[in-house]
Motif scaffolding. Sequence first.
Motif, PDB file in Angstrom:
ATOM      1  N   SER A  83      15.379  -7.501   0.615  1.00 13.86           N
ATOM      2  CA  SER A  83      14.665  -6.848   1.721  1.00 13.86           C
ATOM      3  C   SER A  83      14.255  -5.418   1.366  1.00 13.86           C
ATOM      4  CB  SER A  83      15.509  -6.871   2.993  1.00 13.86           C
ATOM      5  OG  SER A  83      16.728  -6.210   2.796  1.00 13.86           O
ATOM      6  N   GLN A  84      15.068  -4.710   0.576  1.00 18.76           N
ATOM      7  CA  GLN A  84      14.680  -3.362   0.148  1.00 18.76           C
ATOM      8  C   GLN A  84      13.420  -3.419  -0.716  1.00 18.76           C
ATOM      9  OE1 GLN A  84      18.552  -2.426  -1.580  1.00 18.76           O
ATOM     10  NE2 GLN A  84      18.545  -0.504  -0.420  1.00 18.76           N
ATOM     11  N   LEU A  85      13.395  -4.353  -1.647  1.00 18.09           N
ATOM     12  CA  LEU A  85      12.219  -4.509  -2.503  1.00 18.09           C
ATOM     13  C   LEU A  85      10.992  -4.874  -1.668  1.00 18.09           C
ATOM     14  CD1 LEU A  85      13.793  -6.479  -5.485  1.00 18.09           C
ATOM     15  CD2 LEU A  85      12.878  -4.156  -5.559  1.00 18.09           C
ATOM     16  N   SER A  86      11.180  -5.793  -0.742  1.00 18.07           N
ATOM     17  CA  SER A  86      10.082  -6.244   0.107  1.00 18.07           C
ATOM     18  C   SER A  86       9.522  -5.103   0.954  1.00 18.07           C
ATOM     19  CB  SER A  86      10.559  -7.384   1.001  1.00 18.07           C
ATOM     20  OG  SER A  86       9.533  -7.796   1.861  1.00 18.07           O
ATOM     21  N   ARG A  87      10.410  -4.351   1.604  1.00 16.36           N
ATOM     22  CA  ARG A  87       9.959  -3.222   2.426  1.00 16.36           C
ATOM     23  C   ARG A  87       9.230  -2.175   1.594  1.00 16.36           C
ATOM     24  NH1 ARG A  87      14.979  -3.833   4.867  1.00 16.36           N
ATOM     25  NH2 ARG A  87      15.848  -2.168   3.579  1.00 16.36           N
ATOM     26  N   ARG A  88       9.777  -1.899   0.434  1.00 20.76           N
ATOM     27  CA  ARG A  88       9.185  -0.867  -0.427  1.00 20.76           C
ATOM     28  C   ARG A  88       7.779  -1.279  -0.887  1.00 20.76           C
ATOM     29  NH1 ARG A  88       8.228   3.763  -1.205  1.00 20.76           N
ATOM     30  NH2 ARG A  88       8.972   4.920  -2.984  1.00 20.76           N
ATOM     31  N   LEU A  89       7.640  -2.528  -1.283  1.00 18.82           N
ATOM     32  CA  LEU A  89       6.329  -3.019  -1.700  1.00 18.82           C
ATOM     33  C   LEU A  89       5.345  -3.042  -0.535  1.00 18.82           C
ATOM     34  CD1 LEU A  89       7.464  -5.867  -4.077  1.00 18.82           C
ATOM     35  CD2 LEU A  89       6.217  -3.798  -4.733  1.00 18.82           C
ATOM     36  N   ARG A  90       5.829  -3.387   0.644  1.00 16.88           N
ATOM     37  CA  ARG A  90       4.969  -3.437   1.832  1.00 16.88           C
ATOM     38  C   ARG A  90       4.463  -2.051   2.211  1.00 16.88           C
ATOM     39  NH1 ARG A  90       8.482  -4.362   6.622  1.00 16.88           N
ATOM     40  NH2 ARG A  90       8.713  -2.134   6.315  1.00 16.88           N
ATOM     41  N   ASP A  91       5.305  -1.037   2.043  1.00 15.76           N
ATOM     42  CA  ASP A  91       4.970   0.298   2.524  1.00 15.76           C
ATOM     43  C   ASP A  91       4.070   1.113   1.588  1.00 15.76           C
ATOM     44  OD1 ASP A  91       6.450  -0.265   4.773  1.00 15.76           O
ATOM     45  OD2 ASP A  91       8.239   0.810   4.097  1.00 15.76           O
ATOM     46  N   ILE A  92       3.913   0.661   0.352  1.00 18.60           N
ATOM     47  CA  ILE A  92       3.068   1.393  -0.596  1.00 18.60           C
ATOM     48  C   ILE A  92       1.652   0.832  -0.525  1.00 18.60           C
ATOM     49  CG2 ILE A  92       2.677   1.979  -3.013  1.00 18.60           C
ATOM     50  CD1 ILE A  92       5.700   1.766  -3.433  1.00 18.60           C
ATOM     51  N   LYS A  93       0.691   1.698  -0.282  1.00 20.76           N
ATOM     52  CA  LYS A  93      -0.701   1.255  -0.157  1.00 20.76           C
ATOM     53  C   LYS A  93      -1.219   0.715  -1.484  1.00 20.76           C
ATOM     54  CE  LYS A  93      -1.936   4.412   3.523  1.00 20.76           C
ATOM     55  NZ  LYS A  93      -2.846   5.446   3.974  1.00 20.76           N
ATOM     56  N   SER A  94      -2.053  -0.294  -1.389  1.00 20.92           N
ATOM     57  CA  SER A  94      -2.611  -0.902  -2.598  1.00 20.92           C
ATOM     58  C   SER A  94      -3.490   0.082  -3.365  1.00 20.92           C
ATOM     59  CB  SER A  94      -3.400  -2.161  -2.253  1.00 20.92           C
ATOM     60  OG  SER A  94      -4.470  -1.841  -1.392  1.00 20.92           O
ATOM     61  N   THR A  95      -4.057   1.063  -2.679  1.00 27.70           N
ATOM     62  CA  THR A  95      -4.897   2.049  -3.361  1.00 27.70           C
ATOM     63  C   THR A  95      -4.074   2.909  -4.332  1.00 27.70           C
ATOM     64  OG1 THR A  95      -4.690   3.472  -1.423  1.00 27.70           O
ATOM     65  CG2 THR A  95      -6.713   2.179  -1.612  1.00 27.70           C
ATOM     66  N   PHE A  96      -2.795   3.084  -4.033  1.00 25.97           N
ATOM     67  CA  PHE A  96      -1.902   3.802  -4.953  1.00 25.97           C
ATOM     68  C   PHE A  96      -1.827   3.052  -6.284  1.00 25.97           C
ATOM     69  CE2 PHE A  96       2.318   4.055  -6.872  1.00 25.97           C
ATOM     70  CZ  PHE A  96       2.410   5.413  -7.138  1.00 25.97           C
ATOM     71  N   TRP A  97      -1.607   1.730  -6.192  1.00 30.17           N
ATOM     72  CA  TRP A  97      -1.492   0.925  -7.407  1.00 30.17           C
ATOM     73  C   TRP A  97      -2.848   0.815  -8.115  1.00 30.17           C
ATOM     74  CZ3 TRP A  97       3.186   0.844  -8.906  1.00 30.17           C
ATOM     75  CH2 TRP A  97       4.236   0.720  -8.009  1.00 30.17           C
ATOM     76  N   ALA A  98      -3.935   0.768  -7.353  1.00 31.96           N
ATOM     77  CA  ALA A  98      -5.270   0.714  -7.964  1.00 31.96           C
ATOM     78  C   ALA A  98      -5.547   1.995  -8.745  1.00 31.96           C
ATOM     79  CB  ALA A  98      -6.334   0.501  -6.893  1.00 31.96           C
ATOM     80  N   ASP A  99      -5.227   3.147  -8.161  1.00 30.70           N
ATOM     81  CA  ASP A  99      -5.427   4.419  -8.855  1.00 30.70           C
ATOM     82  C   ASP A  99      -4.557   4.502 -10.113  1.00 30.70           C
ATOM     83  OD1 ASP A  99      -7.218   5.103  -6.907  1.00 30.70           O
ATOM     84  OD2 ASP A  99      -6.001   6.708  -6.028  1.00 30.70           O
ATOM     85  N   THR A 100      -3.348   3.970 -10.022  1.00 26.77           N
ATOM     86  CA  THR A 100      -2.452   3.952 -11.179  1.00 26.77           C
ATOM     87  C   THR A 100      -3.040   3.092 -12.294  1.00 26.77           C
ATOM     88  OG1 THR A 100      -0.513   4.284  -9.764  1.00 26.77           O
ATOM     89  CG2 THR A 100      -0.119   3.400 -11.980  1.00 26.77           C
ATOM     90  N   PHE A 101      -3.562   1.907 -11.936  1.00 30.16           N
ATOM     91  CA  PHE A 101      -4.175   1.028 -12.935  1.00 30.16           C
ATOM     92  C   PHE A 101      -5.358   1.722 -13.612  1.00 30.16           C
ATOM     93  CE2 PHE A 101      -7.444  -2.005 -14.165  1.00 30.16           C
ATOM     94  CZ  PHE A 101      -6.740  -2.798 -15.064  1.00 30.16           C
TER      95      PHE A 101
END
Length: 180
Positions: A83-101
Motif C-alpha cells: 500500500s505504501q508503494l501504491s500510494r506513492r506511485l499514485r501521488d506522483i504526477k506522470s509529468t514528473f516521470w515524463a520530465d525525468t525521462f
Amino acid sequence: MDQDTTQSTFNQILKQFPYDDFLRFIADFGVDKYIKKLFVIKLLYILIIAQISKIESLRELAGKVNNNPELQKLLKLDSISTSQLSRRLRDIKSTFWADTFIAVSKATLVKTAAYAHQEPKENKIHIIDSSTISLCLNKFRWADFRKTKSGIKLHQRIQIQNGCTYPDKASLLKSRINLS
C-alpha cells in the motif's frame, strides 16, 4: 530483450542519469513534500530493481525488499508495504516521470553525440518494445481493454550505437484503440 541486455541498458542509463535535473524536478514538483520514509529517489531505485528482476506486482516488489536485509540496508528502509508503494506511485504526477525521462534521454544523447557524427547511420540499431501496463478499470475507464481491466501500452524505442544503449523515444497509448 533478455535479462543481461536489460541490466546493461540500465547500467548505462544510470551512469548517464542527470541527478542534478532529477533533484530540481523533485523540488519543482514538490514530490517529497511531507514524505518521511519513501523518498522519490528510493522509489526510483526500487522501480529499477523491479524492472531488472522482472517483478510484475507491487506485492511481489514489497516482498523482495522486505526479504532482503542487504537491500533494506542499501535503501535505508526497514520495511515497505504494498500500500505504501501504491500510494506513492499514485501521488506522483506522470509529468514528473515524463520530465525525468526527457532529461535522461537528453543527457544520454549529449554524451553519445560525438559517436553519432563518426558512425554511419547504418551502424545504428533501433529496437522497439511494447509493454502493456495494467490499470484499475474503476479509475481508468478511458483506457479499457478487457471487461475487468484497463491498460495502457508503453511503446519505447531503444537505440544501440557504438556499444551504447539508451532509450530514444517513448509514447503511451491506450491498450486497445477503437478503429470504428
